[in-house]
Design a protein around this motif. Structure first.
Motif, short mmCIF file in Angstrom:
data_model
loop_
_atom_site.label_atom_id
_atom_site.label_comp_id
_atom_site.label_asym_id
_atom_site.label_seq_id
_atom_site.Cartn_x
_atom_site.Cartn_y
_atom_site.Cartn_z
N PHE A 25 0.83 -1.20 0.00
CA PHE A 25 0.00 0.00 0.00
C PHE A 25 0.87 1.26 0.00
N TYR A 26 1.86 1.29 0.88
CA TYR A 26 2.69 2.49 0.96
C TYR A 26 3.47 2.71 -0.33
N VAL A 27 4.05 1.64 -0.89
CA VAL A 27 4.86 1.78 -2.10
C VAL A 27 4.04 2.35 -3.25
N ILE A 28 2.80 1.87 -3.43
CA ILE A 28 1.99 2.35 -4.54
C ILE A 28 1.51 3.78 -4.30
N LEU A 29 1.24 4.13 -3.02
CA LEU A 29 0.78 5.49 -2.72
C LEU A 29 1.94 6.50 -2.73
N ALA A 30 3.17 6.03 -2.55
CA ALA A 30 4.33 6.92 -2.53
C ALA A 30 4.95 7.11 -3.91
N LEU A 31 4.30 6.63 -4.96
CA LEU A 31 4.86 6.77 -6.30
C LEU A 31 5.20 8.22 -6.67
N PRO A 32 4.35 9.21 -6.36
CA PRO A 32 4.68 10.58 -6.78
C PRO A 32 6.00 11.11 -6.24
N LYS A 33 6.55 10.48 -5.20
CA LYS A 33 7.78 10.96 -4.59
C LYS A 33 9.03 10.30 -5.17
N GLN A 34 8.86 9.33 -6.05
CA GLN A 34 10.02 8.60 -6.56
C GLN A 34 10.74 9.41 -7.63
N GLY A 39 5.12 -8.30 -15.72
CA GLY A 39 5.60 -6.98 -15.29
C GLY A 39 7.10 -6.87 -15.40
N ILE A 40 7.82 -7.89 -14.95
CA ILE A 40 9.28 -7.88 -15.06
C ILE A 40 9.71 -7.92 -16.52
N GLY A 41 9.06 -8.78 -17.31
CA GLY A 41 9.43 -8.89 -18.72
C GLY A 41 9.18 -7.61 -19.49
N ILE A 42 8.00 -7.01 -19.29
CA ILE A 42 7.66 -5.77 -19.99
C ILE A 42 8.60 -4.64 -19.56
N ALA A 43 8.87 -4.57 -18.26
CA ALA A 43 9.79 -3.53 -17.77
C ALA A 43 11.16 -3.71 -18.40
N ARG A 44 11.59 -4.97 -18.52
CA ARG A 44 12.91 -5.21 -19.11
C ARG A 44 12.92 -4.81 -20.58
N GLY A 51 7.63 1.41 -19.28
CA GLY A 51 8.30 0.38 -18.50
C GLY A 51 8.01 0.48 -17.01
N VAL A 52 8.14 1.69 -16.46
CA VAL A 52 7.95 1.87 -15.02
C VAL A 52 6.51 1.63 -14.62
N CYS A 53 5.58 2.25 -15.36
CA CYS A 53 4.18 2.13 -14.99
C CYS A 53 3.67 0.70 -15.14
N ALA A 54 4.05 0.06 -16.24
CA ALA A 54 3.61 -1.32 -16.44
C ALA A 54 4.15 -2.23 -15.35
N SER A 55 5.42 -2.05 -15.01
CA SER A 55 6.02 -2.93 -14.00
C SER A 55 5.46 -2.66 -12.62
N TYR A 56 5.29 -1.38 -12.24
CA TYR A 56 4.78 -1.06 -10.92
C TYR A 56 3.37 -1.59 -10.71
N ILE A 57 2.50 -1.34 -11.68
CA ILE A 57 1.10 -1.72 -11.52
C ILE A 57 0.94 -3.24 -11.53
N THR A 58 1.59 -3.90 -12.48
CA THR A 58 1.44 -5.36 -12.56
C THR A 58 2.04 -6.06 -11.34
N ILE A 59 3.20 -5.59 -10.89
CA ILE A 59 3.83 -6.22 -9.72
C ILE A 59 3.02 -5.95 -8.47
N TYR A 60 2.46 -4.76 -8.34
CA TYR A 60 1.60 -4.44 -7.20
C TYR A 60 0.40 -5.37 -7.16
N ALA A 73 10.97 -13.79 -17.15
CA ALA A 73 9.73 -13.99 -16.40
C ALA A 73 9.74 -15.33 -15.66
N SER A 74 10.33 -16.36 -16.27
CA SER A 74 10.41 -17.66 -15.61
C SER A 74 11.24 -17.58 -14.33
#
Length: 697
Positions: free
Chosen positions: A31-40, A306-311, A562-571, A661-662
């Motif tokens: 919860f904190y990591v996804i809500l703190a995105l604007p500060k990254q 998420g990892i694959g798309i980010a990569r 890359g960032v948005c896809a990885s953050y949302i999918t991993i979350y 991804a594997s």
């Protein structure tokens, strides 16, 4: 005395339900990591490059957070029922000793609030550290480490996490505690009757299992083919067949367990009992492992994707030029003069003129009276039938056939002057092209065509392939060129032909467009860092009033995806994984508590503690193993389908993404193992508790 009792009960609850509290701790961190995105760091940087897109992502965060809170409520409620069931006898004793309903309610609420505050106190500092670590790693991977990482703390994220978490826990506890205090003392003191599952005819289970296998095979086949996104009906069929297949397989799985029970009874003690217990759980609640399987599958494929798309998006695209200057109201010489006067010319190591345009017809048109018209049309006499026939002949995949149709529709392709493109090749450290008269090279823009299409075209050009342009026959070289001719989006070319300068001037009749590409001095970028130099140069060019495209825009766009896809999918993967594992863990432990008297009967009949623990561990292995195995197996075609939707890659890159991804799937399976070991630990503790002689009330 009352608060000592609350403190003791809260401590015991954390000890006995460590798995559940650990899951809630992970939820708080997510919860904190996804809500703190604007500060990254990366998000702050992207605000300058993709402000509109980032704002849309920020609008999605509250929706994701709200949906996560709803899911968390059902998780807490479901797990809380298990805890309340275990403590019913304790609550009955409290009531027998004179505790009022309101005091019991207040005690339960106080215990829950205390445990929630302890989870937040432990989780928030860890969440802040993990958020900082994620921000730093992302900045390094994206090439932003040169900006200097600045530690940040999001007070708004802390408040949002704390308020959301406490409200969810509070509402769940209100429902659960209310149900307990309304119950009569007799119901609290006496064990709850065990739920009985209805046994159906065996033929029904056989049909369910066979049908489920067929549906899963169809869904897996559609996913492996990678074309489910081409047709909405195929997508709907894959999803519906996959979900229905999972439920039917688990519904009919009791037959396999029955056969395993007969086999196990001949090879080990309590073998029949072990599989009878599993069979009963599948009869009574086959939907629980089915839902858990689907959630685990979703978590695995989202995490891997998420990892694959980010990569794929964070792989640095080739940087040849830094800026492209293009102003429709000015020619190249005017732009160069502005750079000289402003003192910015010295910042560039090289300025490259790239000429591109359409072929102009040398045949005059006739007006309505039959007289020659001064206007000229673009030629429609481009003919690439020989190339198209070769592509169709080699075509064995849908992409090859689609590519052939696209080339066939080209009637006025772009042409690029050879000298400017050779300067780009020199800048990239490659050998320049040498073209003879009436010889051209094929250009495929990497922004529109992936490496797969480049390989298809390279294969088709093997041999002596000819095209017709402006009434003349041209031979095509066997090498396909794909170096971007501009820094970002001044022009986006798909299929084009590179021709000698003399032929270019004749065919364009002087009506082409010239782009001025600028390459910054390496000493400047190495000293200050690429991103900082870009930002400073952009400010200077804006003051001078020069129109430009910058490679930083392309970098920012790729980073955004890359960032948005990885953050949302991993979350989402973390949330689904926690829920899936917690649901199946709580279901098993709840069922074990309900059949506690069976274990006590086995103890009286002479069963040893080790035998009972081995039987329970085997049940856990099967009860967890089946959903995890099906989820892991289904995640492979699911990830392949996700890659085909989000990532345009060649065959080689697809393999790299799948391997990446594997690896993430293997990591998540380790998490599954940790859950299984913890459930086994709790199971052993409960069985050893049953060894204590029961006192009659």
């Amino acid at each position: 005395m009352f608060f000592k009792l609350v403190s003791r009960n809260s401590k015991r609850s954390r000890r006995e339900n460590g798995l559940f509290h650990a899951s809630l701790l992970v939820v708080v961190i997510a919860f904190y990591v996804i809500l703190a995105l604007p500060k990254q760091d990366v998000i702050i940087f992207l605000k300058e490059m993709e402000s509109d897109a980032i704002q849309k992502i920020f609008q999605m965060v509250p929706i994701l957070f709200g949906a996560s809170l709803c899911i968390l409520f059902f998780l807490v409620y479901f797990a809380g029922r298990y805890q309340m069931e275990r403590r019913k006898h304790e609550f009955g004793v409290y009531r027998m000793m004179g505790m009022s309903r309101s005091r019991l309610f207040f005690m339960l609420m106080t215990e829950d609030i205390k445990s929630s505050l302890l989870i937040l106190v432990a989780g928030i500092p860890v969440a802040v550290c993990i958020s900082e670590l994620v921000s730093l790693i992302t900045a390094k991977v994206e090439g932003l480490g040169i900006l200097g990482h600045q530690s940040t703390f999001s007070f708004a994220a802390v408040i949002g996490t704390a308020v959301g978490f406490i409200l969810v826990k509070l509402f769940a506890c209100l429902f659960l505690s209310g149900a307990v205090v309304k119950d009569e003392i007799g119901n609290l003191m006496n064990p709850q009757a065990k739920e009985q599952g209805k046994t159906r005819p065996k033929v029904l289970y056989v049909l369910a299992f066979a049908t489920g296998c067929v549906l899963l095979f169809v869904a897996f086949y559609d996913g492996i083919r990678g074309h489910i996104w081409d047709d909405l009906l195929i997508l709907a069929r894959t999803v519906v067949f996959g979900i229905a297949g999972v439920f039917l397989v688990f519904y009919g799985f009791r037959l396999i367990l029955e056969q395993l029970g007969r086999w196990g009874s001949r090879h080990e003690r309590l073998g029949m009992f072990t599989f009878r217990q599993l069979e009963e759980m599948f009869i009574r609640k086959s939907s629980v492992p089915a839902v858990s399987c689907i959630l685990i599958l979703a978590a695995l494929c989202l995490f891997g994707a998420g990892i694959g798309i980010a990569r794929s998006y964070t792989v640095q695209s080739e940087r040849v030029v830094d800026y492209t200057f293009d102003d429709d109201n000015e020619d190249v010489s005017t732009t160069i003069e502005k750079l000289q006067k402003s003192g910015l010319r010295s910042d560039f190591e090289k300025l490259i003129q790239i000429k591109t345009g359409y072929i102009e017809s040398s045949i005059e048109n006739l007006d309505k009276e039959g007289k020659p018209s001064k206007k000229k049309n673009r030629v429609v006499g481009f003919n690439a039938d020989e190339l198209v026939d070769k592509l169709k002949k080699d075509g064995k995949t849908p992409n090859e056939n689609v590519f052939a149709m696209e080339i066939e529709r080209e009637d006025t392709p772009h042409i690029i002057a050879l000298s400017g493109y050779n300067e780009l090749l020199k800048q990239a450290g490659e050998k320049p092209l040498a073209l003879k008269d009436h010889q051209a090279a094929v250009y495929l823009g990497s922004a529109l065509y992936s490496d797969e299409f480049k390989e298809i075209m390279s294969k088709a050009l093997q041999g002596n392939i000819h095209v017709t342009m402006d009434g003349k026959t041209w031979s095509l070289g066997e090498k396909v060129m794909n170096k971007e001719i501009v820094a970002d989006r001044a022009i986006t070319l798909g299929f084009a032909l590179i021709v000698p300068d003399k032929a270019y001037e004749q065919m364009t009749a002087g009506n082409g467009t010239t782009y001025l590409d600028g390459v910054l001095k390496p000493s400047k970028t190495e000293k200050q860092g690429l991103i900082r130099v870009y930002q400073e140069m952009n400010q200077k060019l804006d003051k001078v009033g020069i129109s430009y495209d910058c490679f930083l825009q392309s970098l920012g766009r790729r980073m955004f995806y890359g960032v948005c896809a990885s953050y949302i999918t991993i979350y989402l993967a973390v949330i689904f994984l926690i829920i899936g594992n917690t649901v199946i863990s709580v279901q098993f432990l709840t069922n074990q508590q309900k059949i506690g008297r069976r274990y006590q009967t086995l103890i009286r009949l002479g069963a040893t503690p080790n035998a009972l623990c081995r039987s329970a561990k085997k049940q856990i292995n099967w009860y967890f193993g089946i959903p995890v195995f099906l989820g892991a197996a289904g995640s492979i075609p699911a990830m392949a389908s996700l890659f085909s939707l989000f990532v345009e890659t060649g065959e080689g890159t697809q393999k790299v993404l799948l391997l990446s991804a594997s690896g993430m799937i293997l990591l998540l399976l380790i998490v599954e193992l940790i859950y299984i070991l913890e459930v086994k630990k709790l199971s052993d503790r409960y069985l050893l508790y049953l060894m204590v002689p029961e006192r009659e009330e």
